[in-house]
Motif scaffolding. Structure first.
Motif, PDB file in Angstrom:
ATOM      1  N   ARG A 121      48.277  -0.318 -19.872  1.00  0.00           N
ATOM      2  CA  ARG A 121      49.513  -0.066 -19.045  1.00  0.00           C
ATOM      3  C   ARG A 121      49.956  -1.533 -18.482  1.00  0.00           C
ATOM      4  O   ARG A 121      51.128  -1.739 -18.465  1.00  0.00           O
ATOM      5  N   GLU A 122      49.089  -2.284 -17.818  1.00  0.00           N
ATOM      6  CA  GLU A 122      49.461  -3.545 -17.409  1.00  0.00           C
ATOM      7  C   GLU A 122      49.873  -4.309 -18.217  1.00  0.00           C
ATOM      8  O   GLU A 122      50.874  -5.320 -18.145  1.00  0.00           O
ATOM      9  N   GLN A 123      49.342  -4.452 -19.548  1.00  0.00           N
ATOM     10  CA  GLN A 123      49.826  -5.309 -20.508  1.00  0.00           C
ATOM     11  C   GLN A 123      51.144  -4.978 -21.186  1.00  0.00           C
ATOM     12  O   GLN A 123      51.943  -5.991 -21.389  1.00  0.00           O
ATOM     13  N   VAL A 124      51.445  -3.614 -21.285  1.00  0.00           N
ATOM     14  CA  VAL A 124      52.767  -3.254 -21.505  1.00  0.00           C
ATOM     15  C   VAL A 124      53.829  -3.564 -20.514  1.00  0.00           C
ATOM     16  O   VAL A 124      54.826  -4.140 -20.758  1.00  0.00           O
ATOM     17  N   ARG A 125      53.374  -3.267 -19.317  1.00  0.00           N
ATOM     18  CA  ARG A 125      54.570  -3.757 -18.303  1.00  0.00           C
ATOM     19  C   ARG A 125      54.381  -5.242 -18.253  1.00  0.00           C
ATOM     20  O   ARG A 125      55.750  -5.875 -18.035  1.00  0.00           O
ATOM     21  N   GLU A 201      36.000 -10.821 -17.156  1.00  0.00           N
ATOM     22  CA  GLU A 201      36.392  -9.492 -17.673  1.00  0.00           C
ATOM     23  C   GLU A 201      37.795  -9.543 -18.379  1.00  0.00           C
ATOM     24  O   GLU A 201      38.646  -9.948 -17.680  1.00  0.00           O
ATOM     25  N   ILE A 202      37.778  -8.724 -19.489  1.00  0.00           N
ATOM     26  CA  ILE A 202      38.864  -8.922 -20.276  1.00  0.00           C
ATOM     27  C   ILE A 202      39.104  -7.548 -21.018  1.00  0.00           C
ATOM     28  O   ILE A 202      38.145  -6.925 -21.259  1.00  0.00           O
ATOM     29  N   ARG A 203      40.378  -7.426 -21.386  1.00  0.00           N
ATOM     30  CA  ARG A 203      40.745  -6.224 -22.273  1.00  0.00           C
ATOM     31  C   ARG A 203      41.278  -6.738 -23.535  1.00  0.00           C
ATOM     32  O   ARG A 203      42.454  -7.353 -23.319  1.00  0.00           O
ATOM     33  N   TYR A 204      40.443  -6.720 -24.454  1.00  0.00           N
ATOM     34  CA  TYR A 204      41.269  -7.382 -25.747  1.00  0.00           C
ATOM     35  C   TYR A 204      42.238  -6.560 -26.258  1.00  0.00           C
ATOM     36  O   TYR A 204      42.209  -5.480 -26.468  1.00  0.00           O
ATOM     37  N   VAL A 205      43.253  -7.117 -27.226  1.00  0.00           N
ATOM     38  CA  VAL A 205      44.035  -6.368 -27.825  1.00  0.00           C
ATOM     39  C   VAL A 205      44.375  -7.103 -29.515  1.00  0.00           C
ATOM     40  O   VAL A 205      44.237  -8.099 -29.472  1.00  0.00           O
ATOM     41  N   TRP A 206      44.201  -5.884 -30.311  1.00  0.00           N
ATOM     42  CA  TRP A 206      44.532  -6.246 -31.722  1.00  0.00           C
ATOM     43  C   TRP A 206      45.974  -7.025 -32.059  1.00  0.00           C
ATOM     44  O   TRP A 206      46.855  -6.686 -31.151  1.00  0.00           O
ATOM     45  N   PRO A 207      46.175  -7.953 -32.947  1.00  0.00           N
ATOM     46  CA  PRO A 207      47.413  -8.467 -33.066  1.00  0.00           C
ATOM     47  C   PRO A 207      48.559  -7.277 -33.121  1.00  0.00           C
ATOM     48  O   PRO A 207      49.620  -7.245 -32.786  1.00  0.00           O
ATOM     49  N   GLU A 209      48.332  -4.185 -32.105  1.00  0.00           N
ATOM     50  CA  GLU A 209      48.640  -3.521 -30.849  1.00  0.00           C
ATOM     51  C   GLU A 209      49.626  -4.461 -30.087  1.00  0.00           C
ATOM     52  O   GLU A 209      50.533  -3.908 -29.449  1.00  0.00           O
ATOM     53  N   LEU A 210      49.411  -5.843 -30.093  1.00  0.00           N
ATOM     54  CA  LEU A 210      50.254  -6.636 -29.399  1.00  0.00           C
ATOM     55  C   LEU A 210      51.829  -6.389 -29.912  1.00  0.00           C
ATOM     56  O   LEU A 210      52.789  -6.716 -29.256  1.00  0.00           O
ATOM     57  N   ASP A 211      51.848  -6.396 -31.396  1.00  0.00           N
ATOM     58  CA  ASP A 211      53.130  -6.098 -31.902  1.00  0.00           C
ATOM     59  C   ASP A 211      53.913  -4.694 -31.463  1.00  0.00           C
ATOM     60  O   ASP A 211      55.019  -4.821 -31.493  1.00  0.00           O
ATOM     61  N   LEU A 212      53.424  -3.891 -31.455  1.00  0.00           N
ATOM     62  CA  LEU A 212      53.588  -2.584 -30.853  1.00  0.00           C
ATOM     63  C   LEU A 212      54.313  -2.614 -29.439  1.00  0.00           C
ATOM     64  O   LEU A 212      55.466  -2.076 -28.763  1.00  0.00           O
ATOM     65  N   MET A 213      53.398  -3.276 -28.657  1.00  0.00           N
ATOM     66  CA  MET A 213      53.864  -3.762 -27.257  1.00  0.00           C
ATOM     67  C   MET A 213      55.189  -4.488 -27.010  1.00  0.00           C
ATOM     68  O   MET A 213      55.958  -4.012 -26.224  1.00  0.00           O
ATOM     69  N   ALA A 214      55.187  -5.503 -28.089  1.00  0.00           N
ATOM     70  CA  ALA A 214      56.402  -6.066 -28.126  1.00  0.00           C
ATOM     71  C   ALA A 214      57.721  -5.024 -28.537  1.00  0.00           C
ATOM     72  O   ALA A 214      58.752  -5.444 -28.140  1.00  0.00           O
ATOM     73  N   GLN A 215      57.464  -4.344 -29.384  1.00  0.00           N
ATOM     74  CA  GLN A 215      58.481  -3.391 -29.892  1.00  0.00           C
ATOM     75  C   GLN A 215      58.835  -2.403 -28.881  1.00  0.00           C
ATOM     76  O   GLN A 215      60.096  -2.372 -28.604  1.00  0.00           O
TER      77      GLN A 215
END
Length: 247
Positions: A121-125, A201-207, A209-215
């Motif tokens: 949620r934070e990453q998408v925001r 502490e991290i939450r990793y993201v696959w490339p 998934e990052l593309d979808l967040m951008a979309q």
């Protein structure tokens, strides 16, 4: 900071600020600075998680107008103490909110810092707020590692050596939660008679998934490199530099 949770915004920076530059002295920002200066195309730049200015200071010295945001006052104090550091406008706060006025030709987050946002949620925001602050021709750039779960044993544990020299031994002990995509790490520095631990502490993201967040934020992938030199990204790449623009 003794009572601050490890996953609080800025907690990592507050604990590691005094030693951050020494721990990462081996990382040369030259290629990143050169690439970012080209992408900025003479416009304003915002760095998310500006920290001690490892990239921002040489980028500003090249003639680029750089702004920053960071949750750690101690990291920003280190930036301010360096030549040119006082001239860079920095907002203290959670970079998920990207709470800086105006539009930017380039917004970037480097060195896995995007993963410091610990929920999807934070990453998408964050990506949505970035998109809202990009100029019509602006780009958003993310540098991060590609997750490699093979580094962890069947119990989700990993022990790695990062640096061994005459002054310091640097190792990390990590645990993986592949359901939440969370990695909890203790970076341990052994130097002389001193032993220091830094919680990460991290939450990793696959490339992908990052593309979808951008979309979801109205952005599309312009290019993906394996490094700041523009190397080809493929299945063997351990890191990526992803460049997004308005779809």
């Amino acid at each position: 900071m003794a009572n601050t949770p490890d996953d609080a915004p800025g907690a990592y920076g507050e604990r590691i600020a005094a030693d951050y530059d020494d721990l990462h002295a081996h990382v040369d920002p030259g290629d990143a600075v050169e690439a970012l200066a080209r992408l900025a195309a003479g416009g304003r730049v915002l760095e998310l998680g500006i920290g001690t200015g490892r990239i921002a200071l040489p980028l500003a010295a090249s003639g680029v107008e750089v702004h920053g945001i960071d949750a750690s006052e101690s990291m920003v104090a280190k930036l301010r103490a360096k030549p040119g550091g006082e001239a860079i406008p920095v907002t203290i706060g959670d970079f998920a909110d990207a709470g800086v006025d105006g539009e930017f030709e380039l917004i970037f987050v480097a060195f896995n810092t995007f993963f410091a946002l610990l929920t999807q949620r934070e990453q998408v925001r964050c990506v949505r707020n970035v998109a809202a602050r990009l100029s019509p021709r602006g780009v958003f750039v993310v540098e991060a590692f590609v997750p490699d779960l093979c580094r962890y044993d069947h119990a989700g544990h990993a022990l790695r050596t990062h640096r061994v020299d005459a002054e310091r031994v640097l190792i990390s002990a990590s645990t993986l939660d592949c359901v939440q995509q969370r990695i909890s790490t203790r970076l341990v520095s052994l130097g002389g008679q001193a032993v220091t631990q830094y919680p990460i502490e991290i939450r990793y993201v696959w490339p992908s998934e990052l593309d979808l967040m951008a979309q979801l934020a109205g952005l599309g992938l312009r290019a993906r490199w394996s490094d700041w030199r523009g190397g080809a990204f493929d299945a063997a790449s351990s890191s990526h530099v992803s460049i997004y623009e308005r779809a």
